[in-house]
Enzyme design. Sequence first.
Site, mmCIF file in Angstrom:
data_model
loop_
_atom_site.group_PDB
_atom_site.id
_atom_site.type_symbol
_atom_site.label_atom_id
_atom_site.label_comp_id
_atom_site.label_asym_id
_atom_site.label_seq_id
_atom_site.Cartn_x
_atom_site.Cartn_y
_atom_site.Cartn_z
ATOM 1 N N LYS A 1 0.843 -1.185 0.000
ATOM 2 C CA LYS A 1 0.000 0.000 0.000
ATOM 3 C C LYS A 1 0.884 1.244 0.000
ATOM 4 O O LYS A 1 1.971 1.252 0.549
ATOM 5 C CB LYS A 1 -0.873 -0.040 1.253
ATOM 6 C CG LYS A 1 -1.836 1.091 1.387
ATOM 7 C CD LYS A 1 -2.612 0.944 2.687
ATOM 8 C CE LYS A 1 -3.536 2.103 2.915
ATOM 9 N NZ LYS A 1 -3.024 3.403 2.594
ATOM 10 N N LYS B 1 7.950 1.714 1.460
ATOM 11 C CA LYS B 1 8.625 0.840 0.495
ATOM 12 C C LYS B 1 9.814 1.546 -0.150
ATOM 13 O O LYS B 1 10.919 1.015 -0.176
ATOM 14 C CB LYS B 1 7.647 0.412 -0.607
ATOM 15 C CG LYS B 1 6.481 -0.419 -0.171
ATOM 16 C CD LYS B 1 5.559 -0.762 -1.334
ATOM 17 C CE LYS B 1 5.013 0.424 -2.075
ATOM 18 N NZ LYS B 1 4.160 1.331 -1.336
ATOM 19 N N LYS C 1 4.151 7.213 -9.624
ATOM 20 C CA LYS C 1 4.520 8.466 -8.945
ATOM 21 C C LYS C 1 6.001 8.776 -9.119
ATOM 22 O O LYS C 1 6.415 9.915 -8.940
ATOM 23 C CB LYS C 1 4.232 8.389 -7.441
ATOM 24 C CG LYS C 1 2.781 8.431 -7.089
ATOM 25 C CD LYS C 1 2.598 8.535 -5.576
ATOM 26 C CE LYS C 1 3.437 7.544 -4.842
ATOM 27 N NZ LYS C 1 3.256 7.450 -3.425
ATOM 28 N N ASP D 1 -1.146 -1.563 -4.187
ATOM 29 C CA ASP D 1 -2.580 -1.524 -3.947
ATOM 30 C C ASP D 1 -3.347 -1.277 -5.244
ATOM 31 O O ASP D 1 -4.464 -0.839 -5.245
ATOM 32 C CB ASP D 1 -2.949 -0.499 -2.871
ATOM 33 C CG ASP D 1 -2.389 0.891 -3.119
ATOM 34 O OD1 ASP D 1 -1.671 1.067 -4.116
ATOM 35 O OD2 ASP D 1 -2.666 1.782 -2.322
#
Length: 175
Positions: A45, A50, A76, A164
């Site tokens: 998620k 991460k 992103k 996710d």
Amino acid sequence: MKLDAVADPRRDMHSRLRAEAAIEPDAPATGPVTKETQVIAIYGKGGIGKSFTLANLSYMLARLGKKVLLIGCDPKSDTTSLLFGGRACPTIIQTASLRKEAGLEVTISDVCFKRDGVFAMELGGPEVGRGCGGRGIIHGFEILEKLGFHDWDFDYVLLDFLGDVVCGGFGLPIA
């Protein structure tokens, strides 16, 4: 009716869990290594650390003398920003589009950057709400394969995935 006579399903479950936990695991493999490059992929998620974890792990592995490639697989494109002073690397998707418009081929030096011993790149993807992020991941890996990705002889390849998202494109690199 005695209270003891009534079966307690929680006690039964606890007993089963304890019995399972008591089973000794298999011994670690001690034979020869059959794969030279170790691939570590982290899915999860957004916002759980991460990118932070992989950036630090890649740095530490490089400090130990390992040849490391860190690949951001999140649209992103924030995986490499910690290594590069808050700025992410230009993405493979953006770079490939710009090079194609200019009639030029993509080279490894266009998309792979090095800092503190870590080779790093961002696959990128479309703007939020403007396309399939998984397709961006697939396209990025297709470009890497054309550039000879499998022949680069890294000790470790670290992959940072946005987990996710339910999409086959995000599972491609593991396959």
